[in-house]
Design an enzyme around this catalytic site. Structure first.
Site, short mmCIF file in Angstrom:
data_model
loop_
_atom_site.label_atom_id
_atom_site.label_comp_id
_atom_site.label_asym_id
_atom_site.label_seq_id
_atom_site.Cartn_x
_atom_site.Cartn_y
_atom_site.Cartn_z
CG HIS A 166 -0.50 5.70 3.75
ND1 HIS A 166 -0.73 5.18 2.50
CD2 HIS A 166 0.22 4.77 4.42
CE1 HIS A 166 -0.19 3.98 2.43
NE2 HIS A 166 0.40 3.70 3.57
CG HIS A 197 3.34 3.72 5.64
ND1 HIS A 197 2.31 2.86 5.90
CD2 HIS A 197 3.89 4.04 6.86
CE1 HIS A 197 2.21 2.66 7.22
NE2 HIS A 197 3.15 3.38 7.81
CG ASP A 255 4.78 1.22 0.75
OD1 ASP A 255 4.57 2.09 1.62
OD2 ASP A 255 4.10 0.19 0.66
CG HIS A 256 1.88 4.30 -0.43
ND1 HIS A 256 0.85 3.81 -1.17
CD2 HIS A 256 2.25 3.31 0.42
CE1 HIS A 256 0.58 2.57 -0.77
NE2 HIS A 256 1.42 2.24 0.19
CG HIS A 316 -2.54 1.79 6.57
ND1 HIS A 316 -2.35 0.43 6.56
CD2 HIS A 316 -1.37 2.32 6.09
CE1 HIS A 316 -1.14 0.17 6.10
NE2 HIS A 316 -0.53 1.29 5.81
CG ASP A 361 -0.96 0.77 2.03
OD1 ASP A 361 -1.13 0.26 0.91
OD2 ASP A 361 0.15 0.85 2.57
CG HIS A 379 0.10 -1.92 -1.63
ND1 HIS A 379 0.21 -2.74 -0.52
CD2 HIS A 379 0.81 -0.81 -1.31
CE1 HIS A 379 0.94 -2.15 0.41
NE2 HIS A 379 1.32 -0.96 -0.06
#
Ligand SMILES: [Zn+2]
Ligand SMILES: [Zn+2]
Length: 308
Positions: free
Chosen positions: A62, A64, A66-67, A140, A211, A269
């Site tokens: 996804h 976000h 942090d990914h 999520h 997530d 994570h």
């Protein structure tokens, strides 16, 4: 055939000095597949001395930060390389916009083709030589997908005594039978592969889920995985927090692993609130449900073996 998973980053939300953001690299016979690319992905690739130019596909859970914030750096790093094959980037809606904007604003002149595919429904998103990758929706705060890479079934074990008994001489004919071809025996009769091979055997399966809230369909998707990388962001005491943020606890990941009868679960994570020491608590809680749980750590390498 070698299949190995490299944990490039094990953290969630925020990078820590010894924990980059979520990214897992799978190497299958020299071909590389990346699952998410958080901040620090490039650093781990360098430290592991991996030949990142060989990355064929980047699968994105996804959008976000942090990914995905590791992707522009990776593209920059590999902007001028010798490669004939395109790089695929597969992810949820808006991944194309993210890649396109990064390329434009950061003035990246990339000399190979990048093919971005947006996933909108569950199904096979990539077909390779002897394997396929399937995407399935997670739950999520924005569209998010889990992935499984599954190898094709393999022929059964070869039984030399059966070949002998059927009059097939040792040598190239044996190899042909093992490759699934019908051959002619010394007496002129035909011998089929199923007469000398055992039951066909499964390939290996890798799953990547991060997530998401826990829900039972995840277990159906990751069923029988040999290596299941799953978010284990919080300890049991923070289950309510996990639910509010649409994440799961290490224990909930273990419940899925148990139901799915996977071989190994690697938690990933982690919330930045946990020190390396604290992670032992997450491990303990997960192992009480599923003993085959391990903590993924940055730059850990895990060989994924055949069951037989
Ligand atoms: Zn995240
Ligand atoms: Zn997220």
């Amino acid at each position: 055939m070698n299949l190995e998973a490299f944990i490039l980053g094990s953290g969630g939300m925020m990078p820590l000095p010894n924990r980059h953001l979520t990214s897992v690299l799978l190497r299958r016979e020299g071909e590389l597949f990346l699952f998410d690319a958080g901040e620090g992905t490039q650093v781990s690739l360098r430290k592991l001395n991996l030949r990142w130019k060989k990355i064929s596909v980047i699968f994105v859970s996804h959008t976000h930060a942090d990914h995905v914030t590791g992707i522009p750096g990776l593209l920059m790093l590999s902007s001028q390389v010798d490669r004939d094959d395109p790089l695929y980037i597969i992810g949820p809606p808006r991944i194309a916009e993210y890649i396109e904007t990064s390329r434009r604003v950061l003035d990246m002149y990339i000399n190979y083709e990048i093919i971005v595919q947006e996933v909108t429904e569950p199904g096979i998103v990539y077909q390779g030589d002897g394997f396929h990758v399937r995407a399935f929706p997670l739950r999520h705060t924005k569209p998010c997908y889990g992935y499984t890479l599954e190898e094709d079934w393999r022929p059964g074990m070869f039984h030399p005594e059966k070949a002998d008994a059927l009059g097939v001489p040792r040598g190239p004919l044996w190899a042909q039978l093992q490759a699934g071809e019908t051959v002619t025996a010394a007496d002129g009769s035909e011998v089929r592969p199923d007469q000398v091979l055992g039951e066909r055997r499964s390939g290996r399966k890798f799953s990547f889920v991060t997530d998401t809230l826990p829900f039972s369909e995840i277990a159906d998707e990751v069923h029988y995985s040999d290596f299941f990388v799953c978010e284990g962001m919080f300890e049991r005491a923070l289950e309510e927090t996990a639910r509010e943020k649409k994440h799961m606890t290490a224990e909930q990941a273990a419940i899925i692993a148990e139901a799915a009868e996977v071989k190994k679960l690697a938690l990933i994570h982690y919330s930045p609130r946990y020190t390396e020491y604290d992670l032992k608590q997450l491990l303990k809680e997960a192992q009480s449900i599923f003993p085959g749980t391990i903590l993924s750590r940055d730059r850990m390498v895990y060989p994924i073996e055949y069951v037989d």
